[in-house]
Design a protein around this motif. Structure first.
Motif, PDB file in Angstrom:
ATOM      1  N   ALA A  81       0.863  -1.371   0.172  1.00  0.00           N
ATOM      2  CA  ALA A  81       0.021   0.044   0.081  1.00  0.00           C
ATOM      3  C   ALA A  81       0.871   1.221   0.178  1.00  0.00           C
ATOM      4  O   ALA A  81       0.383   2.176  -0.192  1.00  0.00           O
ATOM      5  CB  ALA A  81      -1.065   0.037   1.245  1.00  0.00           C
ATOM      6  N   GLN A  82       2.148   1.308   0.078  1.00  0.00           N
ATOM      7  CA  GLN A  82       2.662   2.404   0.113  1.00  0.00           C
ATOM      8  C   GLN A  82       3.194   2.791  -1.256  1.00  0.00           C
ATOM      9  O   GLN A  82       3.437   1.956  -2.123  1.00  0.00           O
ATOM     10  CB  GLN A  82       4.269   1.966   1.021  1.00  0.00           C
ATOM     11  CG  GLN A  82       4.231   1.664   2.132  1.00  0.00           C
ATOM     12  CD  GLN A  82       3.337   2.626   3.242  1.00  0.00           C
ATOM     13  OE1 GLN A  82       3.517   3.714   3.052  1.00  0.00           O
ATOM     14  NE2 GLN A  82       2.218   1.676   3.905  1.00  0.00           N
ATOM     15  N   PRO A  83       3.402   4.169  -1.349  1.00  0.00           N
ATOM     16  CA  PRO A  83       3.629   4.434  -2.838  1.00  0.00           C
ATOM     17  C   PRO A  83       5.186   4.200  -3.268  1.00  0.00           C
ATOM     18  O   PRO A  83       6.039   4.242  -2.579  1.00  0.00           O
ATOM     19  CB  PRO A  83       3.584   5.971  -2.530  1.00  0.00           C
ATOM     20  CG  PRO A  83       3.643   6.613  -1.069  1.00  0.00           C
ATOM     21  CD  PRO A  83       3.233   5.062  -0.438  1.00  0.00           C
ATOM     22  N   LYS A  84       5.080   4.033  -4.552  1.00  0.00           N
ATOM     23  CA  LYS A  84       6.482   3.607  -5.229  1.00  0.00           C
ATOM     24  C   LYS A  84       7.319   4.850  -5.292  1.00  0.00           C
ATOM     25  O   LYS A  84       8.531   4.747  -5.572  1.00  0.00           O
ATOM     26  CB  LYS A  84       5.985   2.812  -6.575  1.00  0.00           C
ATOM     27  CG  LYS A  84       5.484   1.572  -6.502  1.00  0.00           C
ATOM     28  CD  LYS A  84       5.379   0.976  -7.806  1.00  0.00           C
ATOM     29  CE  LYS A  84       4.614  -0.430  -7.766  1.00  0.00           C
ATOM     30  NZ  LYS A  84       4.725  -1.029  -9.095  1.00  0.00           N
ATOM     31  N   ALA A  85       6.789   5.903  -5.470  1.00  0.00           N
ATOM     32  CA  ALA A  85       7.756   7.177  -5.365  1.00  0.00           C
ATOM     33  C   ALA A  85       8.689   7.346  -4.332  1.00  0.00           C
ATOM     34  O   ALA A  85       9.866   7.736  -4.540  1.00  0.00           O
ATOM     35  CB  ALA A  85       6.733   8.369  -5.262  1.00  0.00           C
ATOM     36  N   LEU A  86       8.165   6.760  -3.196  1.00  0.00           N
ATOM     37  CA  LEU A  86       9.492   6.730  -2.063  1.00  0.00           C
ATOM     38  C   LEU A  86      10.486   5.909  -2.391  1.00  0.00           C
ATOM     39  O   LEU A  86      11.632   6.337  -2.311  1.00  0.00           O
ATOM     40  CB  LEU A  86       9.075   6.177  -0.590  1.00  0.00           C
ATOM     41  CG  LEU A  86       7.882   7.040  -0.161  1.00  0.00           C
ATOM     42  CD1 LEU A  86       7.221   6.546   1.086  1.00  0.00           C
ATOM     43  CD2 LEU A  86       8.423   8.271   0.430  1.00  0.00           C
ATOM     44  N   GLU A  87      10.444   4.794  -2.973  1.00  0.00           N
ATOM     45  CA  GLU A  87      11.648   3.848  -3.417  1.00  0.00           C
ATOM     46  C   GLU A  87      12.301   4.592  -4.576  1.00  0.00           C
ATOM     47  O   GLU A  87      13.581   4.426  -4.497  1.00  0.00           O
ATOM     48  CB  GLU A  87      11.066   2.550  -3.840  1.00  0.00           C
ATOM     49  CG  GLU A  87      10.453   1.600  -2.689  1.00  0.00           C
ATOM     50  CD  GLU A  87      10.144   0.358  -2.867  1.00  0.00           C
ATOM     51  OE1 GLU A  87      10.388  -0.688  -2.460  1.00  0.00           O
ATOM     52  OE2 GLU A  87       9.250   0.240  -4.176  1.00  0.00           O
ATOM     53  N   GLU A  88      11.635   5.152  -5.594  1.00  0.00           N
ATOM     54  CA  GLU A  88      12.300   5.471  -6.550  1.00  0.00           C
ATOM     55  C   GLU A  88      13.292   6.692  -6.328  1.00  0.00           C
ATOM     56  O   GLU A  88      14.357   6.986  -6.810  1.00  0.00           O
ATOM     57  CB  GLU A  88      11.252   6.099  -7.619  1.00  0.00           C
ATOM     58  CG  GLU A  88      10.422   4.802  -8.343  1.00  0.00           C
ATOM     59  CD  GLU A  88       9.249   5.542  -9.168  1.00  0.00           C
ATOM     60  OE1 GLU A  88       8.977   6.542  -9.389  1.00  0.00           O
ATOM     61  OE2 GLU A  88       8.522   4.627  -9.736  1.00  0.00           O
ATOM     62  N   ALA A  89      12.622   7.747  -5.399  1.00  0.00           N
ATOM     63  CA  ALA A  89      13.345   8.787  -4.869  1.00  0.00           C
ATOM     64  C   ALA A  89      14.613   8.306  -4.088  1.00  0.00           C
ATOM     65  O   ALA A  89      15.799   8.974  -4.257  1.00  0.00           O
ATOM     66  CB  ALA A  89      12.649   9.714  -3.955  1.00  0.00           C
ATOM     67  N   ALA A  90      14.484   7.173  -3.404  1.00  0.00           N
ATOM     68  CA  ALA A  90      15.635   6.619  -2.521  1.00  0.00           C
ATOM     69  C   ALA A  90      16.722   6.166  -3.469  1.00  0.00           C
ATOM     70  O   ALA A  90      17.867   6.161  -3.010  1.00  0.00           O
ATOM     71  CB  ALA A  90      15.129   5.776  -1.508  1.00  0.00           C
ATOM     72  N   LYS A  91      16.361   5.414  -4.431  1.00  0.00           N
ATOM     73  CA  LYS A  91      17.051   4.824  -5.530  1.00  0.00           C
ATOM     74  C   LYS A  91      18.150   5.870  -6.180  1.00  0.00           C
ATOM     75  O   LYS A  91      19.110   5.689  -6.664  1.00  0.00           O
ATOM     76  CB  LYS A  91      16.539   3.921  -6.412  1.00  0.00           C
ATOM     77  CG  LYS A  91      15.991   2.559  -5.742  1.00  0.00           C
ATOM     78  CD  LYS A  91      15.038   1.717  -6.495  1.00  0.00           C
ATOM     79  CE  LYS A  91      14.759   0.333  -5.830  1.00  0.00           C
ATOM     80  NZ  LYS A  91      13.808  -0.441  -6.751  1.00  0.00           N
ATOM     81  N   ILE A  92      17.165   6.958  -6.518  1.00  0.00           N
ATOM     82  CA  ILE A  92      17.737   7.920  -7.399  1.00  0.00           C
ATOM     83  C   ILE A  92      19.004   8.465  -6.545  1.00  0.00           C
ATOM     84  O   ILE A  92      20.047   9.123  -6.899  1.00  0.00           O
ATOM     85  CB  ILE A  92      16.992   9.157  -7.714  1.00  0.00           C
ATOM     86  CG1 ILE A  92      16.061   8.505  -8.720  1.00  0.00           C
ATOM     87  CG2 ILE A  92      17.642  10.295  -8.089  1.00  0.00           C
ATOM     88  CD1 ILE A  92      14.894   9.527  -9.029  1.00  0.00           C
ATOM     89  N   ASP A  93      18.917   8.679  -5.134  1.00  0.00           N
ATOM     90  CA  ASP A  93      19.782   9.136  -4.251  1.00  0.00           C
ATOM     91  C   ASP A  93      21.039   8.157  -3.925  1.00  0.00           C
ATOM     92  O   ASP A  93      21.967   8.180  -3.182  1.00  0.00           O
ATOM     93  CB  ASP A  93      19.161   9.487  -2.890  1.00  0.00           C
ATOM     94  CG  ASP A  93      18.346  10.819  -3.232  1.00  0.00           C
ATOM     95  OD1 ASP A  93      18.544  11.547  -4.044  1.00  0.00           O
ATOM     96  OD2 ASP A  93      17.544  10.934  -2.092  1.00  0.00           O
ATOM     97  N   GLY A  94      20.828   6.893  -4.314  1.00  0.00           N
ATOM     98  CA  GLY A  94      21.671   5.863  -4.293  1.00  0.00           C
ATOM     99  C   GLY A  94      21.686   4.762  -3.150  1.00  0.00           C
ATOM    100  O   GLY A  94      22.621   4.145  -2.742  1.00  0.00           O
ATOM    101  N   ALA A  95      20.398   4.896  -2.567  1.00  0.00           N
ATOM    102  CA  ALA A  95      20.135   3.965  -1.341  1.00  0.00           C
ATOM    103  C   ALA A  95      20.028   2.455  -1.799  1.00  0.00           C
ATOM    104  O   ALA A  95      19.428   2.285  -2.842  1.00  0.00           O
ATOM    105  CB  ALA A  95      18.976   4.324  -0.676  1.00  0.00           C
ATOM    106  N   SER A  96      20.872   1.618  -1.161  1.00  0.00           N
ATOM    107  CA  SER A  96      20.639   0.295  -1.332  1.00  0.00           C
ATOM    108  C   SER A  96      19.327  -0.163  -0.979  1.00  0.00           C
ATOM    109  O   SER A  96      18.547   0.405  -0.134  1.00  0.00           O
ATOM    110  CB  SER A  96      21.744  -0.599  -0.802  1.00  0.00           C
ATOM    111  OG  SER A  96      21.790  -0.340   0.874  1.00  0.00           O
TER     112      SER A  96
END
Length: 327
Positions: A200-215
């Protein structure tokens, strides 16, 4: 004459209008605008909820009342829920018979650390099933559902044989290790809860974190897990209560040595059976001599999770709403 008749007609119409408005007000007050907001509906709901609450609370009231009754009060059929005098000796006998400090420590180790391990492992598994692209992820989720549907009695003997070969019997490892691997008490249910929450969580959170280089692990521990605080609380409380109250599993794996409170209650009942010396116990189906200590022991066992729930009640209710368990 015409003026008099006109005045009378106007007066009658005014009275009818006033009576109609009064009737509307009374109707609104009794029935409400939506039929469930009126006094009648609220009274019915209060009475119904009071009856349901009494049915739930009555066994606890009976337990507390019996735990402080003396033998004379237990035998006397006239005495109801309120005893003539408080008999605290029942709690002293239960404390001694349960060996409460030792049994409490054993139960707390299993319940607390088992719940803590399950929150971590089930959250990690639920996140992987919800967000990560894993080959055979659907098959793994189907297997999780199967473990949820299979009765635990079917796997009891194979688990006993495995734990016996590993040397884990009569140790807390039989519960802590499966909990650390997301296969503890009701582990499949908790995996499903976390999976639905993370979906149920938005995918935008993951996409933003991956752009910042988060594993993946940093994304889980720094972003997703803090967001799942309500789900973690619900899983922890459910798991804690189930670990605390479980009886069948400890009777198989912890038959001696490291025994929790649930098994000590059985031992206390067996000890109290030696006190049966009254024919009245055969007639009524219970022993009045041992009834007080047994009820005192039962209340001492349920008291810790009851305190935990009273402290975390508000956050638990909010967690239930956010995780969607009500639906």
């Amino acid at each position: 004459m015409k003026l008099t008749e006109t005045y009378r007609q106007a007066k009658l119409e005014l009275q009818r209008t006033v009576e109609s408005r009064r009737a509307q007000r009374v109707g609104k007050f009794l029935l409400g605008p939506n039929l469930n907001d009126g006094l009648i509906a609220k009274t019915i709901m209060i009475v119904l909820l009071s009856v349901i609450a009494f049915l739930y609370v009555k066994p606890i009231l009976y337990m507390i009342s019996t735990s402080v009754k003396s033998l004379e009060d237990l035998i006397d059929p006239v005495v109801g829920l309120i005893p003539r005098s408080l008999h605290i000796q029942n709690y002293l006998d239960a404390w001694k018979g349960l060996r409460y400090p030792e049994a409490f420590t054993n139960t707390f180790i299993i319940a607390f650390f088992g719940s803590l391990f399950q929150v971590f492992s089930c959250a990690l598994t639920g996140y992987a099933l919800a967000r990560l692209r894993i080959p055979g992820k659907t098959l793994v989720f189907v297997l999780v559902l199967i473990t949820f549907l299979v009765p635990p009695e079917i796997t009891m003997i194979p688990l006993y044989m495995i734990y016996s070969k590993l040397g884990w019997l009569n140790t807390p490892l039989v519960f802590l290790v499966p909990a650390l691997l997301a296969q503890g008490m009701r582990g499949a249910l908790f995996i499903i809860i976390f999976r639905q929450f993370f979906l149920a969580q938005p995918k935008a959170l993951e996409e933003a974190a991956k752009i910042d280089g988060a594993s993946v692990f940093r994304l889980f521990f720094r972003i997703m897990l803090p967001l799942a605080g309500s789900a973690c609380l619900v899983v922890f409380l459910f798991s804690f209560v189930w670990y605390w109250n479980m009886h069948m599993e400890p009777s198989m794996f912890l038959s001696k040595g490291f025994t929790p409170l649930s098994l000590r209650l059985n031992e206390l009942s067996v000890q109290l059976l030696g006190n049966k010396s009254m024919s009245l116990s055969v007639a009524v189906g219970k022993d009045p001599i041992s009834e007080g200590p047994k009820m005192a022991a039962a209340f001492l066992i349920i008291l810790p999770p009851l305190i935990v729930y009273l402290i975390a009640q508000r956050w638990f209710t909010e967690g239930i709403e956010r995780t969607g368990l009500v639906e």
